[in-house]
Design an enzyme around this catalytic site. Sequence first.
Site, short mmCIF file in Angstrom:
data_model
loop_
_atom_site.label_atom_id
_atom_site.label_comp_id
_atom_site.label_asym_id
_atom_site.label_seq_id
_atom_site.Cartn_x
_atom_site.Cartn_y
_atom_site.Cartn_z
N PRO A 1 0.84 -1.20 0.00
CA PRO A 1 0.00 0.00 0.00
C PRO A 1 0.87 1.25 0.00
O PRO A 1 1.84 1.35 0.75
CB PRO A 1 -0.78 -0.11 1.31
CG PRO A 1 -0.70 -1.55 1.69
CD PRO A 1 0.63 -2.02 1.20
N MET A 2 0.53 2.22 -0.86
CA MET A 2 1.21 3.51 -0.88
C MET A 2 0.16 4.59 -1.05
O MET A 2 -0.62 4.57 -2.00
CB MET A 2 2.24 3.55 -2.02
CG MET A 2 3.43 2.63 -1.81
SD MET A 2 4.61 2.63 -3.20
CE MET A 2 3.73 1.56 -4.36
N ALA A 3 0.15 5.54 -0.12
CA ALA A 3 -0.88 6.58 -0.12
C ALA A 3 -0.83 7.38 -1.41
O ALA A 3 0.23 7.83 -1.84
CB ALA A 3 -0.69 7.50 1.07
N GLY B 1 11.54 -4.37 0.91
CA GLY B 1 12.67 -3.45 0.94
C GLY B 1 13.67 -3.72 -0.17
O GLY B 1 14.23 -4.80 -0.26
N ASP B 2 13.85 -2.73 -1.05
CA ASP B 2 14.85 -2.78 -2.13
C ASP B 2 14.59 -3.87 -3.15
O ASP B 2 15.52 -4.50 -3.66
CB ASP B 2 16.27 -2.94 -1.55
CG ASP B 2 16.70 -1.74 -0.74
OD1 ASP B 2 15.98 -0.72 -0.74
OD2 ASP B 2 17.77 -1.80 -0.10
N ARG C 1 8.08 0.76 -3.70
CA ARG C 1 8.63 1.80 -4.57
C ARG C 1 9.15 1.26 -5.91
O ARG C 1 9.22 2.00 -6.89
CB ARG C 1 9.75 2.54 -3.84
CG ARG C 1 9.27 3.37 -2.65
CD ARG C 1 10.43 3.97 -1.88
NE ARG C 1 11.29 2.93 -1.31
CZ ARG C 1 12.60 3.06 -1.11
NH1 ARG C 1 13.21 4.18 -1.44
NH2 ARG C 1 13.30 2.08 -0.58
N CYS D 1 4.75 2.83 9.39
CA CYS D 1 4.86 4.21 8.95
C CYS D 1 5.91 4.97 9.77
O CYS D 1 5.80 5.05 10.99
CB CYS D 1 3.51 4.90 9.06
SG CYS D 1 3.52 6.58 8.41
N GLN E 1 -5.66 -2.41 3.66
CA GLN E 1 -4.72 -2.17 4.75
C GLN E 1 -5.29 -1.10 5.67
O GLN E 1 -5.71 -0.04 5.24
CB GLN E 1 -3.35 -1.72 4.27
CG GLN E 1 -2.37 -1.67 5.46
CD GLN E 1 -0.99 -1.18 5.11
OE1 GLN E 1 -0.80 0.00 4.88
NE2 GLN E 1 -0.02 -2.08 5.08
#
Length: 377
Positions: free
Chosen positions: A20-22, A210-211, A234, A107, A76
């Site tokens: 999830p990304m806002a 992560g990464d 990301r 967060c 989420q």
Amino acid sequence: MTQQLSIGPHTVTPPVVLAPMAGITNAPFRTLCREFSGGKGLFVSEMITTRALVERNEKTMQLVHFDASERPRSIQLYGVDPVTVGKAVRMIADEDLADHIDLNFGCPVPKVTRKGGGSALPYKRNLLRDILREAVTGANGLPVTMKMRKGIDDDHLTYLDAGRIAVEEGVTAIALHGRTAAQHYSGTADWSAIARLKEAVTEVPVLGNGDIWSAADAVRMMRETGCDGVVVGRGCLGRPWLFGDLVAVFEGRADQIAAPTLREVADVMVRHARLLGEWLGDEARGVIDFRKHVAWYTKGFSVGSEARRRLATAASLDELRELLDGLDLGQPWPAGAEGPRGRTHGRNRVVLPDGWLDDPYACATVGSEAELDTSGG
């Protein structure tokens, strides 16, 4: 290397989850990712604050709407008060709003941690336990998972204790971002922590985060850590076809990794903007919302700062398309498009409530100010 991941009664093949990304992982973006993956994987909604859901905030109610083709429907939640979290989860279960609930304890935003929320909260073990217990009880059989970070900083790691508490309270899977709150998104994710959590928690699946910038990174993470699946954030910004790459690699088709030309990327950009307009009910609003994606989509291509600026100020689909058509669309996928995307900044100190670190088991009450519409993990 095809593997499957079990989230309660749901089977996720390959074991790949969209983080999830806002403002990013709304229904239009999830649609793009799902199309590229052929519907394979798990695509989680934007983070929803429990208080806003319980109060039936208009914007929040739009965010929990899923397309009919989305199965399982995954939400989420972010909450800091056990009672409110319990109410939100019961609402989801009673009103059939989703098939899976994920809880965010990752967060690192200062506005949240200074009030004891987000990645600061797991330090208070009893508060974490109370929230998880209310969530699992209120879910009425829906699978509840959680996402967290290693801890506040290297001197205050919480992930092993939090993982054990989660198992004891009935959580069905745990995702770990291999950074502390202090790191924010800087430096390199510590995949060895994911391996340690996997060794310590054998009762439920452990997912790594992560990464993961490429499909190869996902495979490498699973091999190096033994984790049961990966969570991608990301790495898919401006690159929703990464989920097609992930499916290809896990199905043994590594030679079918996407390398789109700028023309193909431009087509995806226009479709993304159009989907946003349809979702928001206004073409112009959709194009405006899309602007933040321009730099991610065009990363590595020879576009030029002025062209990027104009693309990022387009006000209509026709203008966006016209500006894209003015570029050298025959450019092949550039090597410069690989690697880190999105936020990379960090900070040295996490802002916390006074006395927060005095006792990891002391009763703690986190105020509603810690429930902001922000996301991360």
